[in-house]
Motif scaffolding. Structure first.
Motif, mmCIF file in Angstrom:
data_model
loop_
_atom_site.group_PDB
_atom_site.id
_atom_site.type_symbol
_atom_site.label_atom_id
_atom_site.label_comp_id
_atom_site.label_asym_id
_atom_site.label_seq_id
_atom_site.Cartn_x
_atom_site.Cartn_y
_atom_site.Cartn_z
ATOM 1 N N PRO A 216 -5.981 -23.420 8.635
ATOM 2 C CA PRO A 216 -4.951 -23.859 9.599
ATOM 3 C C PRO A 216 -3.546 -23.927 9.010
ATOM 4 N N ARG A 217 -3.441 -24.097 7.690
ATOM 5 C CA ARG A 217 -2.118 -24.178 7.066
ATOM 6 C C ARG A 217 -1.363 -22.849 7.113
ATOM 7 N N SER A 218 -2.063 -21.777 7.486
ATOM 8 C CA SER A 218 -1.403 -20.468 7.567
ATOM 9 C C SER A 218 -0.626 -20.286 8.868
ATOM 10 N N ARG A 219 -0.699 -21.265 9.768
ATOM 11 C CA ARG A 219 -0.115 -21.091 11.105
ATOM 12 C C ARG A 219 1.389 -20.857 11.074
ATOM 13 N N SER A 220 2.078 -21.372 10.070
ATOM 14 C CA SER A 220 3.538 -21.220 10.031
ATOM 15 C C SER A 220 3.999 -20.127 9.065
ATOM 16 N N ALA A 221 3.055 -19.419 8.437
ATOM 17 C CA ALA A 221 3.415 -18.401 7.445
ATOM 18 C C ALA A 221 3.918 -17.125 8.119
ATOM 19 N N LYS A 222 5.003 -16.569 7.575
ATOM 20 C CA LYS A 222 5.570 -15.315 8.077
ATOM 21 C C LYS A 222 5.873 -14.401 6.895
ATOM 22 N N LEU A 223 5.476 -13.146 7.023
ATOM 23 C CA LEU A 223 5.700 -12.162 5.956
ATOM 24 C C LEU A 223 6.700 -11.109 6.424
ATOM 25 N N ARG A 224 7.759 -10.929 5.661
ATOM 26 C CA ARG A 224 8.729 -9.845 5.880
ATOM 27 C C ARG A 224 8.750 -8.959 4.636
ATOM 28 N N SER A 225 8.894 -7.653 4.868
ATOM 29 C CA SER A 225 8.894 -6.699 3.747
ATOM 30 C C SER A 225 10.034 -5.701 3.900
ATOM 31 N N PHE A 226 10.555 -5.287 2.756
ATOM 32 C CA PHE A 226 11.671 -4.337 2.719
ATOM 33 C C PHE A 226 11.361 -3.274 1.683
ATOM 34 N N GLU A 227 11.643 -1.996 2.030
ATOM 35 C CA GLU A 227 11.440 -0.893 1.091
ATOM 36 C C GLU A 227 12.783 -0.323 0.670
ATOM 37 N N PHE A 228 13.016 -0.275 -0.630
ATOM 38 C CA PHE A 228 14.269 0.250 -1.142
ATOM 39 C C PHE A 228 14.229 1.781 -1.207
ATOM 40 N N GLY B 164 11.281 3.555 -3.120
ATOM 41 C CA GLY B 164 9.878 3.312 -2.802
ATOM 42 C C GLY B 164 9.382 1.931 -3.177
ATOM 43 N N ALA B 165 10.128 1.209 -4.022
ATOM 44 C CA ALA B 165 9.717 -0.153 -4.393
ATOM 45 C C ALA B 165 9.923 -1.092 -3.209
ATOM 46 N N ARG B 166 9.068 -2.098 -3.112
ATOM 47 C CA ARG B 166 9.121 -3.016 -1.978
ATOM 48 C C ARG B 166 9.214 -4.467 -2.424
ATOM 49 N N VAL B 167 9.843 -5.269 -1.573
ATOM 50 C CA VAL B 167 9.844 -6.716 -1.763
ATOM 51 C C VAL B 167 9.217 -7.338 -0.527
ATOM 52 N N SER B 168 8.238 -8.204 -0.728
ATOM 53 C CA SER B 168 7.570 -8.913 0.362
ATOM 54 C C SER B 168 7.717 -10.407 0.135
ATOM 55 N N ILE B 169 8.148 -11.106 1.178
ATOM 56 C CA ILE B 169 8.404 -12.541 1.060
ATOM 57 C C ILE B 169 7.697 -13.287 2.177
ATOM 58 N N ILE B 170 6.904 -14.287 1.790
ATOM 59 C CA ILE B 170 6.219 -15.156 2.754
ATOM 60 C C ILE B 170 6.999 -16.457 2.843
ATOM 61 N N SER B 171 7.397 -16.812 4.051
ATOM 62 C CA SER B 171 8.116 -18.067 4.271
ATOM 63 C C SER B 171 7.303 -18.961 5.202
ATOM 64 N N PHE B 172 7.653 -20.259 5.204
ATOM 65 C CA PHE B 172 6.868 -21.217 5.981
ATOM 66 C C PHE B 172 7.706 -22.046 6.955
ATOM 67 N N HIS B 173 9.017 -21.864 6.934
ATOM 68 C CA HIS B 173 9.823 -22.545 7.941
ATOM 69 C C HIS B 173 11.052 -21.713 8.242
ATOM 70 N N SER B 174 11.735 -22.061 9.311
ATOM 71 C CA SER B 174 12.810 -21.230 9.854
ATOM 72 C C SER B 174 13.966 -21.051 8.881
ATOM 73 N N LEU B 175 14.244 -22.036 8.040
ATOM 74 C CA LEU B 175 15.361 -21.930 7.105
ATOM 75 C C LEU B 175 15.152 -20.773 6.133
ATOM 76 N N ASP C 89 0.846 -1.193 0.000
ATOM 77 C CA ASP C 89 0.000 0.000 0.000
ATOM 78 C C ASP C 89 0.882 1.244 0.000
ATOM 79 N N THR C 90 1.404 1.569 -1.171
ATOM 80 C CA THR C 90 2.315 2.709 -1.330
ATOM 81 C C THR C 90 1.804 3.616 -2.445
ATOM 82 N N GLN C 91 2.316 4.854 -2.471
ATOM 83 C CA GLN C 91 1.937 5.779 -3.538
ATOM 84 C C GLN C 91 2.368 5.239 -4.897
ATOM 85 N N GLU C 92 3.531 4.601 -4.925
ATOM 86 C CA GLU C 92 4.049 4.061 -6.189
ATOM 87 C C GLU C 92 3.101 3.005 -6.761
ATOM 88 N N VAL C 93 2.602 2.107 -5.905
ATOM 89 C CA VAL C 93 1.685 1.057 -6.353
ATOM 90 C C VAL C 93 0.339 1.665 -6.749
#
Length: 313
Positions: free
Chosen positions: A299-311, A235-246, A18-22
């Motif tokens: 229930p499969r969403s229980r291990s999902a984690k989202l991290r985001s970075f803005e350049f 202003g560009a962003r990268v968002s990554i959803i991961s499902f395990h610690s690795l 949710d950015t002005q660029e998008v």
């Protein structure tokens, strides 16, 4: 259309872009298009946005082409491994100027899990686990032909299994008697010899094999390395959803490095790099996770984690 997969952290993904660029319009790369849930929501939420959807699973691509055709030329599709395609797209200077975001959902879809023919689930009659079914090596080849020490490495590094040596030895001993021809036969062997209080005893082993078959960590690291060498515009962003610690650990490490002004070696007494290397900012101190409502619905969403970075450009 009947949607075969529930996209995880959908509201969180929308928030992260949710950015002005998008909102003004630009191009977003959906590295793991899957069955189109995230892309569909993004195209609906941001009417000026265009998306390039990437996936190596031809079944998923075919489904998403049908599902998203209502958006016309606001979306186009690429078949292949996302690390190579993103690198190719970023090399186009004109296109790179228009890229406002990159999304990657690093996981197996519900449809892949639930389709027993794909060999991802514990009771599957196949032992496959290939996301791209054109790949030569499946889980069946790994389990039946890899050397003992290679199996140990896979279960240790990709499954974080404490008794990885025992598991590898059991597999090697069993395949001398009879080769593994199904995920079911492998999961039953594991269940006979291992117990876990919360999850199926074969969960970590299957995770390890899936990561090895699809080179999932390698793909993710190649994407992150590509962005390290070729950062996005301001202003560009990268968002990554991961499902395990690795996966999550890898994303966390790269985001932390990208925030550093100084990249001098720790042995250097005084900075000589100029302290001008910061690529942007990590948007969330802690990863975003599913709320109670989503956990009940999926229930499969229980291990999902989202991290985001803005350049910062």
């Amino acid at each position: 259309m009947e949607i075969p997969h529930i996209s995880v952290l959908l509201e969180q993904v929308l928030e992260s872009f949710d950015t002005q660029e998008v909102q003004k319009g630009g191009v977003l790369l959906d590295c793991t298009l899957g069955f189109g849930g995230h892309s569909c929501a993004l195209l609906e939420a941001y009417p000026n946005l265009e998306i390039i959807g990437i996936d190596q699973d031809k079944d998923a691509l075919a489904f998403s082409m049908q599902r998203l055709k209502k958006f016309g030329n606001r979306i186009c599709f690429r078949d292949g491994r996302y690390s190579a395609i993103v690198k190719e797209l970023l090399s186009d200077k004109n296109l790179k100027q228009r890229i406002v975001g990159i999304l990657a959902d690093i996981g197996v879809s519900s449809m892949q899990f639930d389709n027993k023919e794909r060999g991802f689930c514990f009771d599957s009659p196949n032992l496959d686990m290939r996301m791209d079914q054109m790949r030569q090596e499946s889980a069946k080849e790994i389990v039946n032909h890899y050397k003992l020490n290679d199996l140990e490495r896979i279960f240790r590094d990709f499954g974080e299994i404490r008794e990885y040596k025992k598991l590898a030895r059991l597999i090697v001993e069993q395949r001398k008697i009879e080769k593994f021809d199904s995920a079911k036969s492998l999961s039953e062997l594991i269940a006979r010899h291992f117990k876990h209080p919360k999850i199926h005893p074969a969960t970590q082993a299957f995770q390890a094999l899936r990561i090895a078959v699809n080179d999932e960590l390698g793909e993710l690291e190649r994407l992150l390395q590509c962005l390290s060498e070729n950062p996005l515009n301001k202003g560009a962003r990268v968002s990554i959803i991961s499902f395990h610690s690795l996966e999550d650990r890898l994303v966390k490490q790269y985001f932390k490095e990208w925030e550093k002004d100084c990249i001098c070696d720790s042995s250097v007494i005084r900075c000589v790099c100029g302290k001008k290397h910061r690529k942007g900012k990590n948007l969330y101190k802690k990863p975003l996770c599913a709320d109670e409502k989503e956990l009940k619905e999926n229930p499969r969403s229980r291990s999902a984690k989202l991290r985001s970075f803005e350049f910062r450009g």
